[in-house]
Design a protein around this motif. Structure first.
Motif, PDB file in Angstrom:
ATOM      1  N   UNK A   7      54.437 -31.389  73.372  1.00 59.20           N
ATOM      2  CA  UNK A   7      54.265 -32.655  72.665  1.00 59.20           C
ATOM      3  C   UNK A   7      53.212 -33.526  73.356  1.00 59.20           C
ATOM      4  N   UNK A   8      53.224 -33.557  74.681  1.00 58.42           N
ATOM      5  CA  UNK A   8      52.231 -34.332  75.421  1.00 58.42           C
ATOM      6  C   UNK A   8      50.825 -33.805  75.162  1.00 58.42           C
ATOM      7  N   UNK A   9      50.674 -32.495  75.196  1.00 60.32           N
ATOM      8  CA  UNK A   9      49.363 -31.905  74.968  1.00 60.32           C
ATOM      9  C   UNK A   9      48.902 -32.122  73.526  1.00 60.32           C
ATOM     10  N   UNK A  10      49.816 -32.027  72.582  1.00 55.18           N
ATOM     11  CA  UNK A  10      49.468 -32.228  71.171  1.00 55.18           C
ATOM     12  C   UNK A  10      48.999 -33.654  70.933  1.00 55.18           C
ATOM     13  N   UNK A  11      49.673 -34.637  71.548  1.00 48.77           N
ATOM     14  CA  UNK A  11      49.292 -36.038  71.361  1.00 48.77           C
ATOM     15  C   UNK A  11      48.013 -36.391  72.109  1.00 48.77           C
ATOM     16  N   UNK A  12      47.586 -35.549  73.034  1.00 53.01           N
ATOM     17  CA  UNK A  12      46.436 -35.854  73.878  1.00 53.01           C
ATOM     18  C   UNK A  12      45.205 -35.031  73.536  1.00 53.01           C
ATOM     19  N   UNK A  13      45.186 -34.413  72.366  1.00 51.78           N
ATOM     20  CA  UNK A  13      44.050 -33.540  72.058  1.00 51.78           C
ATOM     21  C   UNK A  13      43.805 -33.470  70.557  1.00 51.78           C
ATOM     22  N   UNK A  18      43.136 -27.621  71.168  1.00 54.25           N
ATOM     23  CA  UNK A  18      44.488 -27.305  71.641  1.00 54.25           C
ATOM     24  C   UNK A  18      44.652 -25.902  72.212  1.00 54.25           C
ATOM     25  N   UNK A  19      44.080 -24.848  71.630  1.00 49.80           N
ATOM     26  CA  UNK A  19      44.277 -23.534  72.254  1.00 49.80           C
ATOM     27  C   UNK A  19      43.800 -23.489  73.708  1.00 49.80           C
ATOM     28  N   UNK A  20      42.636 -24.064  73.976  1.00 53.62           N
ATOM     29  CA  UNK A  20      42.131 -24.077  75.351  1.00 53.62           C
ATOM     30  C   UNK A  20      43.008 -24.946  76.243  1.00 53.62           C
ATOM     31  N   UNK A  21      43.493 -26.070  75.717  1.00 51.25           N
ATOM     32  CA  UNK A  21      44.334 -26.956  76.507  1.00 51.25           C
ATOM     33  C   UNK A  21      45.682 -26.305  76.824  1.00 51.25           C
ATOM     34  N   UNK A  22      46.280 -25.648  75.839  1.00 51.17           N
ATOM     35  CA  UNK A  22      47.539 -24.941  76.088  1.00 51.17           C
ATOM     36  C   UNK A  22      47.339 -23.806  77.099  1.00 51.17           C
ATOM     37  N   UNK A  23      46.219 -23.108  77.000  1.00 50.52           N
ATOM     38  CA  UNK A  23      45.938 -22.030  77.962  1.00 50.52           C
ATOM     39  C   UNK A  23      45.764 -22.591  79.367  1.00 50.52           C
ATOM     40  N   UNK A  24      45.081 -23.724  79.484  1.00 48.62           N
ATOM     41  CA  UNK A  24      44.889 -24.340  80.799  1.00 48.62           C
ATOM     42  C   UNK A  24      46.219 -24.802  81.380  1.00 48.62           C
ATOM     43  N   UNK A  25      47.076 -25.395  80.551  1.00 47.93           N
ATOM     44  CA  UNK A  25      48.384 -25.837  81.029  1.00 47.93           C
ATOM     45  C   UNK A  25      49.224 -24.649  81.469  1.00 47.93           C
ATOM     46  N   UNK A  26      49.175 -23.567  80.721  1.00 42.90           N
ATOM     47  CA  UNK A  26      49.911 -22.356  81.070  1.00 42.90           C
ATOM     48  C   UNK A  26      49.429 -21.823  82.414  1.00 42.90           C
ATOM     49  N   UNK A 106      41.997 -40.501  72.278  1.00 40.85           N
ATOM     50  CA  UNK A 106      42.185 -39.182  72.883  1.00 40.85           C
ATOM     51  C   UNK A 106      40.980 -38.930  73.777  1.00 40.85           C
ATOM     52  N   UNK A 107      41.212 -38.477  74.985  1.00 38.93           N
ATOM     53  CA  UNK A 107      40.106 -38.142  75.874  1.00 38.93           C
ATOM     54  C   UNK A 107      39.387 -36.932  75.289  1.00 38.93           C
ATOM     55  N   UNK A 108      38.086 -37.123  74.995  1.00 37.94           N
ATOM     56  CA  UNK A 108      37.277 -36.060  74.402  1.00 37.94           C
ATOM     57  C   UNK A 108      35.823 -36.286  74.797  1.00 37.94           C
ATOM     58  N   UNK A 109      34.887 -35.666  74.069  1.00 34.40           N
ATOM     59  CA  UNK A 109      33.471 -35.788  74.427  1.00 34.40           C
ATOM     60  C   UNK A 109      32.973 -37.228  74.336  1.00 34.40           C
ATOM     61  N   UNK A 110      33.417 -37.986  73.340  1.00 35.63           N
ATOM     62  CA  UNK A 110      32.996 -39.377  73.207  1.00 35.63           C
ATOM     63  C   UNK A 110      33.782 -40.310  74.125  1.00 35.63           C
ATOM     64  N   UNK A 111      34.939 -39.852  74.588  1.00 31.04           N
ATOM     65  CA  UNK A 111      35.833 -40.657  75.431  1.00 31.04           C
ATOM     66  C   UNK A 111      36.192 -39.839  76.676  1.00 31.04           C
ATOM     67  N   UNK A 112      35.288 -39.751  77.650  1.00 28.31           N
ATOM     68  CA  UNK A 112      35.515 -38.884  78.802  1.00 28.31           C
ATOM     69  C   UNK A 112      36.617 -39.362  79.748  1.00 28.31           C
ATOM     70  N   UNK A 113      37.052 -40.600  79.602  1.00 25.57           N
ATOM     71  CA  UNK A 113      38.134 -41.145  80.425  1.00 25.57           C
ATOM     72  C   UNK A 113      38.742 -42.333  79.691  1.00 25.57           C
TER      73      UNK A 113
END
Length: 122
Positions: A7-13, A18-26, A106-113
């Motif tokens: 849920x945290x990853x879904x709300x933050x991406x 998401x596939x890359x984020x879930x893989x990184x978290x794993x 959401x932190x992304x390319x336009x919002x790096x932090x």
């Protein structure tokens, strides 16, 4: 164990990320297990239960302190902010008024932090 990381990853991406984020978290969670499980076994065998619990508690508290430092707790999902990292004619700023706009953050390319306390990015 009880942290709803999905849920945290879904709300933050964004969905395409998401596939890359879930893989990184794993990978990160399993790297932590790779270190802590053998450490717990070695400490228990060589130093006993009390020392093992102290070391593992110190690791857990250290993780908690890092999380409290980097986590944007209490942050609203829709944030008013200004981009100093984008040109004024950037498509992301199409609805900006005097450089300010608001949307689900959401932190992304336009919002790096996360924006600073004044709402500035860049």
């Amino acid at each position: 164990i009880l942290t709803p990381s999905g849920r945290l990853l879904q709300r933050s991406s964004h969905p395409p990320d998401r596939p890359a984020l879930y893989a990184a978290q794993f990978a990160l969670s399993h790297a932590c297990w790779l270190i802590c499980y053998p450490l717990a076994g070695w400490l228990q065998t060589s130093n006993g239960t009390f020392v093992t619990l102290l070391v593992l508690t110190a690791l857990a508290v250290g993780g908690l302190l890092v999380a409290r430092q980097v986590w944007a707790s209490g942050a609203k999902r829709d944030l008013a902010h200004m981009h100093t990292n984008l040109p004024p004619d950037h498509p992301h700023l199409h609805n900006a008024v005097d450089g300010w706009h608001s949307h689900e953050f959401i932190v992304d390319d336009e919002h790096p932090r996360w924006p600073d306390r004044h709402g500035m990015l860049g």
